[in-house]
Design an enzyme around this catalytic site. Structure first.
Site, PDB file in Angstrom:
ATOM      1  N   LYS A 177       9.617   3.851   1.359  1.00 35.02           N
ATOM      2  CA  LYS A 177       8.342   4.377   1.832  1.00 35.02           C
ATOM      3  C   LYS A 177       7.732   3.273   2.682  1.00 35.02           C
ATOM      4  O   LYS A 177       7.368   2.217   2.171  1.00 35.02           O
ATOM      5  CB  LYS A 177       7.416   4.737   0.668  1.00 35.02           C
ATOM      6  CG  LYS A 177       6.024   5.182   1.124  1.00 35.02           C
ATOM      7  CD  LYS A 177       5.085   5.416  -0.053  1.00 35.02           C
ATOM      8  CE  LYS A 177       3.689   5.785   0.442  1.00 35.02           C
ATOM      9  NZ  LYS A 177       2.727   5.972  -0.680  1.00 35.02           N
ATOM     10  N   ILE A 234       5.552  10.481   2.087  1.00 35.42           N
ATOM     11  CA  ILE A 234       4.904  10.416   0.781  1.00 35.42           C
ATOM     12  C   ILE A 234       3.424  10.358   1.090  1.00 35.42           C
ATOM     13  O   ILE A 234       2.920   9.359   1.589  1.00 35.42           O
ATOM     14  CB  ILE A 234       5.404   9.228  -0.036  1.00 35.42           C
ATOM     15  CG1 ILE A 234       6.904   9.438  -0.357  1.00 35.42           C
ATOM     16  CG2 ILE A 234       4.596   9.060  -1.332  1.00 35.42           C
ATOM     17  CD1 ILE A 234       7.547   8.308  -1.124  1.00 35.42           C
ATOM     18  N   ARG A 271      -2.076  -3.644   1.386  1.00 33.56           N
ATOM     19  CA  ARG A 271      -2.605  -3.629   0.027  1.00 33.56           C
ATOM     20  C   ARG A 271      -2.005  -4.717  -0.844  1.00 33.56           C
ATOM     21  O   ARG A 271      -2.632  -5.161  -1.803  1.00 33.56           O
ATOM     22  CB  ARG A 271      -2.383  -2.256  -0.630  1.00 33.56           C
ATOM     23  CG  ARG A 271      -3.141  -1.128   0.042  1.00 33.56           C
ATOM     24  CD  ARG A 271      -3.128   0.143  -0.797  1.00 33.56           C
ATOM     25  NE  ARG A 271      -4.081   0.071  -1.882  1.00 33.56           N
ATOM     26  CZ  ARG A 271      -5.046   0.963  -2.110  1.00 33.56           C
ATOM     27  NH1 ARG A 271      -5.211   1.991  -1.305  1.00 33.56           N
ATOM     28  NH2 ARG A 271      -5.847   0.828  -3.125  1.00 33.56           N
ATOM     29  N   TYR A 307      -0.274  -9.426  -4.915  1.00 32.94           N
ATOM     30  CA  TYR A 307      -1.013 -10.637  -5.246  1.00 32.94           C
ATOM     31  C   TYR A 307      -0.138 -11.877  -5.357  1.00 32.94           C
ATOM     32  O   TYR A 307      -0.495 -12.945  -4.866  1.00 32.94           O
ATOM     33  CB  TYR A 307      -1.833 -10.479  -6.545  1.00 32.94           C
ATOM     34  CG  TYR A 307      -2.742 -11.658  -6.819  1.00 32.94           C
ATOM     35  CD1 TYR A 307      -3.909 -11.839  -6.081  1.00 32.94           C
ATOM     36  CD2 TYR A 307      -2.410 -12.601  -7.781  1.00 32.94           C
ATOM     37  CE1 TYR A 307      -4.729 -12.934  -6.300  1.00 32.94           C
ATOM     38  CE2 TYR A 307      -3.229 -13.688  -8.004  1.00 32.94           C
ATOM     39  CZ  TYR A 307      -4.379 -13.858  -7.270  1.00 32.94           C
ATOM     40  OH  TYR A 307      -5.184 -14.953  -7.482  1.00 32.94           O
ATOM     41  N   TYR A 310       8.886   0.401  -1.619  1.00 31.06           N
ATOM     42  CA  TYR A 310       7.558   0.765  -1.103  1.00 31.06           C
ATOM     43  C   TYR A 310       6.945  -0.468  -0.467  1.00 31.06           C
ATOM     44  O   TYR A 310       6.649  -1.441  -1.149  1.00 31.06           O
ATOM     45  CB  TYR A 310       6.702   1.317  -2.243  1.00 31.06           C
ATOM     46  CG  TYR A 310       5.298   1.744  -1.869  1.00 31.06           C
ATOM     47  CD1 TYR A 310       4.896   1.919  -0.545  1.00 31.06           C
ATOM     48  CD2 TYR A 310       4.355   1.983  -2.872  1.00 31.06           C
ATOM     49  CE1 TYR A 310       3.602   2.312  -0.233  1.00 31.06           C
ATOM     50  CE2 TYR A 310       3.067   2.381  -2.565  1.00 31.06           C
ATOM     51  CZ  TYR A 310       2.699   2.549  -1.245  1.00 31.06           C
ATOM     52  OH  TYR A 310       1.421   2.932  -0.934  1.00 31.06           O
ATOM     53  N   THR A 321      -0.233   4.457  -5.929  1.00 34.21           N
ATOM     54  CA  THR A 321      -1.530   3.908  -5.524  1.00 34.21           C
ATOM     55  C   THR A 321      -2.617   4.966  -5.595  1.00 34.21           C
ATOM     56  O   THR A 321      -3.701   4.734  -6.141  1.00 34.21           O
ATOM     57  CB  THR A 321      -1.443   3.348  -4.091  1.00 34.21           C
ATOM     58  OG1 THR A 321      -0.392   2.395  -4.023  1.00 34.21           O
ATOM     59  CG2 THR A 321      -2.746   2.701  -3.679  1.00 34.21           C
TER      60      THR A 321
END
Length: 291
Positions: free
Chosen positions: A161, A203, A138, A107, A133, A44
């Site tokens: 993560k 991370i 997000r 999305y 992740y 990201t």
């Protein structure tokens, strides 16, 4: 995979918007010199969502070649297009990355079944370690602890993560998955709390500007100096909050440019930081003697 501080590395751009490979090489060498434990490339923070497939492949291979196995290189290969995530993951394995960071499909808002099949498909197609992740703020989808438990049974899915910001959820993952499943903090202001639940590191966005200190924070905790680790966490949290005063990686790239690291601008739809927020960022950077 690794323990300590893995930097979610920015991608430096030239004034024309193309990737600045000379600057990228400098950043990689700087991180190795400052005890960063792993490079996470094209995540990201690296603005991978704005990069073409050719750019992503090129940047990842360049990173693997420059690092030369001195520390771990983990490539971000997740996508809302499962077929593309699979293809990119196989490419990354072929060029020698040490592991993959695979974000939940964004999305699409996949169901639990869809998430399981997405990760199973990728894991069955490669032989290198995969780190899940989870960043629902997000992506619009949360990777639930019960789903993580099922995925953790797949041999090469070795960790997560966790960037949900929900410490109770992290605790549940630790409870369900056991000590062999690696948990990395995806939030720089929650490193110590996650380490206290058995986490192995972070991370980190913060590590782009404070690599040695972020490494030291984790190392102190893991070697038993909890007080030092806690002190470092609390001392840096003001800067951490400033690094997220606007959407990542706007503030961290701004900070790096203020420090003379010349990582260039951002790709739309990301834009430059507002003047008011720049002043708040500078204030916290001054406290850390970064300016």
């Amino acid at each position: 995979m690794f323990r300590g501080s893995g930097v979610a590395l920015v991608t430096p751009f030239k004034t024309d918007g193309s990737v600045d490979y000379d600057r990228l090489q400098e950043l990689l060498e700087w991180h190795i010199q400052n005890q960063t434990d792993a490079i996470i490339i094209c995540g990201t923070t690296g603005e991978s969502a704005t990069m073409s497939d050719e750019e992503r492949r090129s940047v990842i291979k360049f990173t693997v070649d420059v690092v030369g196995k001195r520390i771990k290189v983990i490539a971000g290969t997740g996508s809302n297009n499962a077929a593309y995530a699979l293809e990119l993951s196989q490419y990354c394995e072929s060029i020698g990355v040490d592991g993959l960071l695979v974000v939940t499909p964004y999305y699409n808002k996949a169901t639990d079944l869809g998430l399981r099949r997405y990760y199973e498909m990728i894991a069955n197609a490669v032989n290198i370690p995969i780190i899940l992740y989870n960043v629902p703020g997000r992506t619009g989808v949360n990777l639930k602890p019960c789903v993580v438990k099922e995925l953790a049974l797949i041999p090469n899915i070795i960790g997560i993560k966790e960037a949900s910001g929900d410490i109770a959820q992290v605790a549940e993952i630790a409870r369900l998955c056991g000590n062999d499943f690696l948990i990395y903090s995806g939030n720089d202001d929650m490193i110590v709390p996650i380490l206290s639940l058995g986490g192995q590191g972070v991370i980190s966005v913060l590590a782009n500007i404070l690599p040695q200190q972020t490494h030291d924070l984790v190392e102190a905790y893991l070697t038993g100096d909890v007080l030092k680790s806690r002190q470092l966490q609390l001392e840096m949290n003001g800067l951490v909050h400033a690094l997220f005063i606007e959407v990542n990686p706007i503030p961290v790239k701004t900070a790096m440019n203020l420090m003379g690291m010349n990582v260039g601008g951002l790709r739309l739809p990301l834009t430059e930081m507002t003047a008011e927020h720049v002043e708040k960022l500078k204030e916290e950077m001054l406290k850390q003697q970064l300016l």
